[in-house]
Design a protein around this motif. Structure first.
Motif, PDB file in Angstrom:
ATOM      1  N   SER A  28      -5.951  30.977  -5.121  1.00 47.67           N
ATOM      2  CA  SER A  28      -6.990  30.503  -6.038  1.00 47.67           C
ATOM      3  C   SER A  28      -6.424  29.716  -7.218  1.00 47.67           C
ATOM      4  CB  SER A  28      -7.793  31.690  -6.577  1.00 47.67           C
ATOM      5  OG  SER A  28      -6.934  32.611  -7.256  1.00 47.67           O
ATOM      6  N   ALA A  29      -5.147  29.419  -7.211  1.00 45.73           N
ATOM      7  CA  ALA A  29      -4.493  28.790  -8.366  1.00 45.73           C
ATOM      8  C   ALA A  29      -4.986  27.369  -8.609  1.00 45.73           C
ATOM      9  CB  ALA A  29      -2.981  28.779  -8.150  1.00 45.73           C
ATOM     10  N   VAL A  30      -5.001  27.000  -9.877  1.00 51.56           N
ATOM     11  CA  VAL A  30      -5.173  25.605 -10.275  1.00 51.56           C
ATOM     12  C   VAL A  30      -3.789  25.084 -10.637  1.00 51.56           C
ATOM     13  CG1 VAL A  30      -6.207  24.012 -11.929  1.00 51.56           C
ATOM     14  CG2 VAL A  30      -7.530  25.951 -11.065  1.00 51.56           C
ATOM     15  N   ILE A  31      -3.335  24.095  -9.887  1.00 57.07           N
ATOM     16  CA  ILE A  31      -1.961  23.592  -9.995  1.00 57.07           C
ATOM     17  C   ILE A  31      -1.997  22.160 -10.526  1.00 57.07           C
ATOM     18  CG2 ILE A  31       0.172  23.121  -8.725  1.00 57.07           C
ATOM     19  CD1 ILE A  31      -0.803  25.279  -6.698  1.00 57.07           C
ATOM     20  N   TYR A  32      -1.229  21.913 -11.566  1.00 55.60           N
ATOM     21  CA  TYR A  32      -1.251  20.644 -12.296  1.00 55.60           C
ATOM     22  C   TYR A  32      -0.016  19.843 -11.925  1.00 55.60           C
ATOM     23  CZ  TYR A  32      -1.572  17.648 -16.551  1.00 55.60           C
ATOM     24  OH  TYR A  32      -1.662  16.606 -17.454  1.00 55.60           O
ATOM     25  N   GLN A  33      -0.235  18.666 -11.364  1.00 55.57           N
ATOM     26  CA  GLN A  33       0.898  17.821 -10.976  1.00 55.57           C
ATOM     27  C   GLN A  33       1.432  17.047 -12.167  1.00 55.57           C
ATOM     28  OE1 GLN A  33       0.190  14.665  -8.129  1.00 55.57           O
ATOM     29  NE2 GLN A  33       2.322  13.984  -8.214  1.00 55.57           N
TER      30      GLN A  33
ATOM     31  N   GLY B 231      -6.594  32.020   8.297  1.00 56.13           N
ATOM     32  CA  GLY B 231      -6.341  32.951   7.204  1.00 56.13           C
ATOM     33  C   GLY B 231      -5.779  32.327   5.951  1.00 56.13           C
ATOM     34  N   ALA B 232      -5.962  31.004   5.795  1.00 54.57           N
ATOM     35  CA  ALA B 232      -5.418  30.301   4.631  1.00 54.57           C
ATOM     36  C   ALA B 232      -6.544  29.880   3.701  1.00 54.57           C
ATOM     37  CB  ALA B 232      -4.636  29.077   5.082  1.00 54.57           C
ATOM     38  N   PRO B 233      -6.242  29.661   2.415  1.00 58.13           N
ATOM     39  CA  PRO B 233      -7.255  29.132   1.505  1.00 58.13           C
ATOM     40  C   PRO B 233      -7.386  27.630   1.687  1.00 58.13           C
ATOM     41  CG  PRO B 233      -5.191  29.361   0.338  1.00 58.13           C
ATOM     42  CD  PRO B 233      -4.954  29.890   1.734  1.00 58.13           C
ATOM     43  N   SER B 234      -8.568  27.120   1.435  1.00 56.33           N
ATOM     44  CA  SER B 234      -8.697  25.669   1.358  1.00 56.33           C
ATOM     45  C   SER B 234      -8.099  25.204   0.033  1.00 56.33           C
ATOM     46  CB  SER B 234     -10.158  25.242   1.441  1.00 56.33           C
ATOM     47  OG  SER B 234     -10.253  23.833   1.441  1.00 56.33           O
TER      48      SER B 234
ATOM     49  N   LEU C  43     -14.153  32.093  -9.376  1.00 54.00           N
ATOM     50  CA  LEU C  43     -14.692  31.167  -8.382  1.00 54.00           C
ATOM     51  C   LEU C  43     -13.670  30.850  -7.296  1.00 54.00           C
ATOM     52  CD1 LEU C  43     -16.686  28.659 -10.633  1.00 54.00           C
ATOM     53  CD2 LEU C  43     -17.459  30.763  -9.537  1.00 54.00           C
ATOM     54  N   GLY C  44     -12.388  30.870  -7.646  1.00 58.73           N
ATOM     55  CA  GLY C  44     -11.355  30.554  -6.667  1.00 58.73           C
ATOM     56  C   GLY C  44     -11.281  31.538  -5.530  1.00 58.73           C
ATOM     57  N   THR C  45     -11.684  32.774  -5.771  1.00 63.02           N
ATOM     58  CA  THR C  45     -11.670  33.797  -4.718  1.00 63.02           C
ATOM     59  C   THR C  45     -13.079  34.159  -4.253  1.00 63.02           C
ATOM     60  OG1 THR C  45     -11.577  35.525  -6.426  1.00 63.02           O
ATOM     61  CG2 THR C  45      -9.483  34.807  -5.465  1.00 63.02           C
TER      62      THR C  45
ATOM     63  N   GLY D  91     -11.008  28.631  -3.370  1.00 62.07           N
ATOM     64  CA  GLY D  91      -9.721  28.136  -2.907  1.00 62.07           C
ATOM     65  C   GLY D  91      -8.869  27.707  -4.080  1.00 62.07           C
ATOM     66  N   SER D  92      -7.870  26.892  -3.799  1.00 61.12           N
ATOM     67  CA  SER D  92      -6.933  26.415  -4.813  1.00 61.12           C
ATOM     68  C   SER D  92      -7.199  24.951  -5.106  1.00 61.12           C
ATOM     69  CB  SER D  92      -5.499  26.594  -4.308  1.00 61.12           C
ATOM     70  OG  SER D  92      -4.569  26.072  -5.219  1.00 61.12           O
ATOM     71  N   ALA D  93      -7.049  24.541  -6.371  1.00 57.49           N
ATOM     72  CA  ALA D  93      -7.319  23.160  -6.768  1.00 57.49           C
ATOM     73  C   ALA D  93      -6.074  22.536  -7.394  1.00 57.49           C
ATOM     74  CB  ALA D  93      -8.480  23.110  -7.754  1.00 57.49           C
TER      75      ALA D  93
END
Length: 555
Positions: free
Chosen positions: A8-13, A331-334, A492-494, A391-393
């Protein structure tokens, strides 16, 4: 304890060249990143992903690596990386680094040793050297074209000066492809993984994760004229019974890549702390992308089908459904993403009035240039929709400021190999890589202590600088900050998605837990359902949701 934080992580590039410059030389660096980490903590992200900062001649902005286990002096030293990572971890931010295993720099000692060695040597077997065709080997081994334009083969001269073999480079000629059938190559990269894992990184984003293995015999292949430069091209939503059997270009998505990632997953699982692998795999359909994230392979794969979906209610609903179904099946997150360092920023892309293939970029002569007001409005609505999905964004630096693609870069400033290899026919990716603005009245808008920046910044970026938006109601920065806070507060991520069918084609509406999300992608206002509005990407008209606007409501 297992947290599966990556689900559910929000990852910043962070694109290090363009994020923050501590020493004033015009190029971003690791010390600059460290200085700006508190801003990312206040934004509310869970992790950062750093594009390459390794030793490199920078012919492709660091994706041409000359030493996988050291920091390029332009960005600092290993001690600067360690300090940056320590500071990030203290702030509760995980650190993911880029890994570039498809190819090295032609300056890498491994390739220089291959050039100096004879044909058939162990050194040459590290890369894809082949004899040419024709009476004297004067023709390339096959007809493959580079992602950046032009031929994918370059001929070398033997030590005595006579023309010799050809080597493969799916990207620039300065980026020779490894031969991943060679056990020696595989062991070198296990060592690279261990080097950074031992240093404490939380994972790897794997560059060109669909490209390491090439089809046996390297057969000729001509891609469709409308294919993106990195692959894909089929219908992203089409379900397939046997995803392993889908035909692919001979240099993309070969079945042998999965053996490599199973090996890497075993290695990562030896380390504590849930270290992760994220795949850059430009593959269609989505049911095939899911092969990269089976339980014994990677943890995440970028959802480029979502990124490339136009601003259309039916298309968005279809890609969201297909994403959730395809990834859940293994079994993976979108994952969800709208911008990165390789695509036109979505504040411009969503308002383009003509087709624009991935990797081509936009510039002054591009047909169908975007309306910046429409583009920003749609980008804000699209982000509010994306951040509400389970999911993760992934976020790309500067999108939280509403930065558009920089269109009017002077030709003399461009650095992307695509621009040069196509003789200016394609603008490439420089427009999304311009250094970002932090302070509206500072030199280089606070990017660094001087007015230097490796790509010129447009004057209108003063009003988009972070300090000009912080605390300003309705600003794009405040929209992102609120959305991330609410996303975390309401998990919301989960969560799970439940579609609402009370709206027409031009509305994307669903519930995720306690939150109702309504995105109006059409032209006419839409009446909101009951509930307390907690977020809107634009001002409401009473209870009416205007065009190109997303709202979140609590019952």
């Amino acid at each position: 304890m297992t947290t599966e934080w990556w689900r559910s992580a929000v990852i910043y590039q962070i694109y290090p060249r363009s994020f923050a410059d501590a020493n004033g030389d015009g190029m971003g660096d690791l010390a600059g990143i460290t200085s700006r980490l508190p801003a990312l903590r206040s934004l509310g992200v869970d992790a950062i992903w750093l594009s390459p900062f390794y030793t490199s001649p920078q012919r492709d902005a660091g994706y041409d690596v000359a030493d996988y286990c050291d920091v390029d002096p332009r960005f600092g030293a290993l001690a600067d990386f360690d300090e940056m990572q320590r500071a990030a971890h203290e702030l509760g931010i995980r650190v993911i680094v880029d890994l570039v295993p498809n190819h090295s720099s032609s300056d890498h000692p491994w390739f220089q040793e291959a050039l100096a060695a004879p044909e058939g040597s162990e050194e040459r077997a590290r890369y894809l050297f082949r004899d040419g065709k024709g009476e004297h080997g004067e023709l390339p081994p096959n007809n493959w074209e580079s992602v950046f334009g032009g031929a994918a083969w370059t001929r070398v001269n033997d030590p005595d000066g006579t023309p010799g073999q050809w080597y493969l480079h799916i990207f620039d000629s300065s980026q020779p492809d490894f031969d991943w059938e060679n056990p020696w190559v595989r062991e070198q990269f296990r060592d690279v993984l261990r080097f950074w894992l031992d240093r404490g990184v939380d994972g790897f984003r794997v560059d060109v994760a669909h490209g390491l293995v090439k089809a046996a015999g390297l057969p000729d292949y001509t891609p469709p004229a409308d294919a993106g430069s990195m692959g894909g091209g089929a219908s992203p939503l089409e379900p397939v019974i046997d995803a392993d059997a889908v035909p692919s270009p001979p240099y993309w998505a070969q079945a042998g890549v999965h053996e490599i990632y199973r090996d890497w997953r075993t290695l990562l699982d030896e380390y504590p702390g849930e270290r992760v692998l994220a795949a850059e795999a430009w593959v269609d359909p989505l049911s095939r992308v899911a092969l990269w994230v089976r339980p014994d392979e990677m943890h995440q794969a970028f959802n480029f089908a979502y990124l490339e979906t136009p601003w259309s209610g039916p298309r968005l609903r279809a890609v969201i459904d297909a994403s959730l179904d395809s990834f859940a099946a293994v079994g993976a997150p979108s994952t969800w993403v709208l911008s990165n360092h390789d695509v036109v920023r979505h504040a411009s892309r969503l308002a383009l009035a003509a087709d624009n293939l991935q990797g081509h970029g936009i510039g002054p002569k591009t047909v169908g240039l975007p309306d910046p007001i429409v583009g920003l409005r749609r980008a804000r609505a699209a982000t509010a929709l994306m951040l509400s999905l389970p999911g993760s964004a992934y976020l790309y630096q500067g999108e939280e400021l509403g930065l558009p693609e920089v269109i009017d870069l002077p030709d003399s400033a461009r650095e992307d190999p695509t621009w040069f290899r196509t003789n200016g026919e394609r603008y490439g990716r420089d427009g999304c890589r311009v250094p970002i603005p932090w302070e509206s009245s500072a030199p280089s808008y606070g990017f660094g202590p001087t007015s230097n920046s490796w790509l010129p910044q447009p004057a209108e970026w003063a009003r988009l600088a972070r300090d000009a938006q912080q605390g300003v109601s309705g600003s794009t920065l405040e929209l992102y900050t609120l959305a991330l806070a609410l996303r975390h507060e309401h998990a919301l991520g989960t969560g799970t998605l439940e579609w609402l069918s009370d709206f027409g084609d031009d509305v994307v509406a669903f519930r995720n837990g306690a939150v109702t999300i309504v995105a109006n992608v059409g032209a006419a206002p839409v009446e909101l359902p009951e509930g307390t509005v907690v977020l809107t990407s634009e001002k409401l008209q009473g209870r009416a949701l205007p065009h190109d606007t997303t709202a979140w409501l609590l019952a």
